[in-house]
Write a protein that holds these residues in place. Structure first.
Motif, PDB file in Angstrom:
ATOM      1  N   ARG A 124       0.833 -33.051  62.037  1.00 21.97           N
ATOM      2  CA  ARG A 124       1.681 -33.037  63.229  1.00 21.97           C
ATOM      3  C   ARG A 124       2.224 -34.440  63.488  1.00 21.97           C
ATOM      4  O   ARG A 124       3.419 -34.642  63.724  1.00 21.97           O
ATOM      5  N   VAL A 125       1.340 -35.424  63.422  1.00 24.73           N
ATOM      6  CA  VAL A 125       1.744 -36.816  63.685  1.00 24.73           C
ATOM      7  C   VAL A 125       2.715 -37.299  62.611  1.00 24.73           C
ATOM      8  O   VAL A 125       3.749 -37.903  62.914  1.00 24.73           O
ATOM      9  N   ALA A 126       2.399 -37.001  61.345  1.00 22.93           N
ATOM     10  CA  ALA A 126       3.262 -37.452  60.254  1.00 22.93           C
ATOM     11  C   ALA A 126       4.654 -36.834  60.376  1.00 22.93           C
ATOM     12  O   ALA A 126       5.674 -37.502  60.156  1.00 22.93           O
ATOM     13  N   THR A 127       4.701 -35.544  60.731  1.00 16.71           N
ATOM     14  CA  THR A 127       5.997 -34.870  60.884  1.00 16.71           C
ATOM     15  C   THR A 127       6.775 -35.482  62.039  1.00 16.71           C
ATOM     16  O   THR A 127       7.992 -35.700  61.949  1.00 16.71           O
ATOM     17  N   ALA A 128       6.083 -35.770  63.139  1.00 17.63           N
ATOM     18  CA  ALA A 128       6.759 -36.369  64.287  1.00 17.63           C
ATOM     19  C   ALA A 128       7.357 -37.716  63.892  1.00 17.63           C
ATOM     20  O   ALA A 128       8.493 -38.047  64.277  1.00 17.63           O
ATOM     21  N   GLN A 129       6.607 -38.485  63.085  1.00 17.73           N
ATOM     22  CA  GLN A 129       7.113 -39.786  62.655  1.00 17.73           C
ATOM     23  C   GLN A 129       8.348 -39.625  61.780  1.00 17.73           C
ATOM     24  O   GLN A 129       9.308 -40.405  61.883  1.00 17.73           O
ATOM     25  N   ARG A 130       8.310 -38.613  60.910  1.00 21.07           N
ATOM     26  CA  ARG A 130       9.472 -38.358  60.047  1.00 21.07           C
ATOM     27  C   ARG A 130      10.699 -38.019  60.878  1.00 21.07           C
ATOM     28  O   ARG A 130      11.803 -38.511  60.633  1.00 21.07           O
TER      29      ARG A 130
END
Lengths: 131, 289
Positions: free
Chosen positions: A95-101
């Motif tokens: 979730r965090v990685a996708t938000a950063q992307r």
């Protein structure tokens, strides 16, 4: 800004800030979400499809809950010339990685990254996905 | 593709079978079935001794039989199906002691060329396993097979997408009058208490709908399945204002067979047994690969 479908209500048009990126969310467990996105796409101005639209597919963690054919989603990305991102919202790391992307994409789309335009980034993403 | 002899396969009908996928068996031979039965029987007896008895307080001998079901295959390329049965018999000799069937499991492969063409010589492909009876016996039998043939068993779940294919395919089959209704069961997500919606359709109406959707007899496309389901969904929405497409399809029941997303199947007509097995074999193979 979150919306369950498009078009956005016209009453608030004058108060709305500029929209730099539209992320359409498709839940792979819900055929309805795909239909909803397909209907909403019709209300988007063509200029957005030059790198300012992406598809975010959620719920991909559990293959056996799949109600949407992955080929249909891939075709959507092809037809609308927009990248397709896959993620599993229930896992915090992803979730965090996708938000950063998405944030990174937004920075590019709003013109904050010098030398990289939304269009060039969009085609870069699509070319690497084809490989 | 011949239809299996209905008399020989009648015992497979109307029972609930739990599905597993099985990786290819190493150095298996259908000539050694009696030996395998003996070895498995000894293994079960040993497990019972170890205190892993399945039935507590009952003095039972477990008899193991392995048999071949040569008709249950798609072509000669497929390995013949194999049935394993566990029967109990009182270990105290009695005049009229009957053998009671406790557990059945069978391996099969229908049109499994995708898998069998790609495995080395010493391997036998029987990718689909169906079990009926106590789950503890699946564990014991499964671990013997895993030890003996270096294979792996894995529960086979059926996705909602695959269930819609089954709904469309089975609705299209010709059935006699008084066939049972086509029933779809949906589970509604994100509610504090679980809610299931059952949607029953008269089988002739369902078939009439499918016949208008399917363009080429004998061929089914994803678009046709989607259209069929969309028609059912919009009909339901018109009456109940509920979007079934936002729920999870968990069970499909027709006159041919019924399937549950947890990987449970019931065969209801021997005429279509091979057809359903072919579909299940395909699902098992994609889980293995």
């Amino acid at each position: 800004h979150l919306a369950t479908s498009l078009p956005l209500p016209s009453e608030r048009d004058h108060l709305r800030p500029r929209i730099d990126l539209i992320a359409f969310m498709i839940d792979i467990k819900s055929k309805y979400s795909l239909k909803n996105v397909e209907a909403s796409l019709a209300h988007v101005d063509a200029s957005f499809f030059l790198g300012k639209v992406c598809f975010l597919v959620t719920g991909v963690g559990r293959v056996n809950y799949c109600s949407v054919e992955t080929n249909a989603i891939w075709k959507l990305g092809e037809v609308y010339c927009s990248p397709v991102l896959y993620c599993e919202l229930e896992l915090e790391g992803i979730r965090v990685a996708t938000a950063q992307r998405l944030l990174r994409m937004l920075q590019i789309c709003s013109g904050q990254i010098p030398g990289v335009s939304a269009l060039s980034f969009g085609s870069l993403m699509r070319n690497s996905a084809d490989e | 593709q011949e239809n299996a002899d209905p008399q020989k396969t009648a015992f497979l009908l109307r029972k609930q079978w739990t599905l597993y996928s099985v990786t290819p068996l190493y150095r298996f031979s259908s000539a050694n079935l009696k030996e395998y039965a003996r070895l498995l029987g000894a293994f079960i007896a040993a497990e019972k001794q170890k205190g892993l008895a399945v039935e507590v307080g009952v003095d039972l001998d477990i008899k193991v039989t392995f048999s071949s079901l040569p008709d249950l295959r798609g072509s000669d390329q497929d390995q013949a199906a194999m049935l394993v049965q566990l029967s109990s018999r009182s270990s105290v000799p009695q005049k009229n002691s009957e053998e009671k069937l406790m557990w059945s499991g069978w391996f099969c492969c229908v049109s499994g060329d995708d898998l069998s063409e790609n495995v080395p010589e010493d391997f036998t492909c029987l990718p689909l396993f169906l079990a009926n009876g106590a789950e503890s016996y699946v564990a014991i039998v499964g671990s013997w097979f895993q030890k003996t043939f270096d294979c792996r068993f894995c529960r086979l779940a059926i996705s909602p997408l695959n269930l819609t294919w089954m709904a469309a395919m089975w609705t299209g089959c010709k059935v006699e009058k008084n066939a049972s209704a086509t029933e779809l069961v949906f589970s509604v997500p994100c509610l504090p208490q679980p809610l299931d919606i059952s949607y029953a359709i008269h089988p002739e109406d369902a078939k009439a709908l499918w016949d208008t959707v399917q363009k080429t007899p004998g061929e089914i496309t994803q678009e046709e399945v989607d259209l069929f389901m969309d028609c059912l969904y919009s009909h339901f929405h018109r009456h109940f204002k509920i979007h079934l497409s936002a729920t999870k399809l968990v069970k499909v029941s027709t006159a041919i067979a019924s399937a549950h997303c947890d990987g449970i199947i019931k065969f209801l007509q021997s005429k279509y047994l091979i057809g359903v097995l072919m579909l299940l074999t395909e699902l098992a193979i994609s889980q293995i690969q």
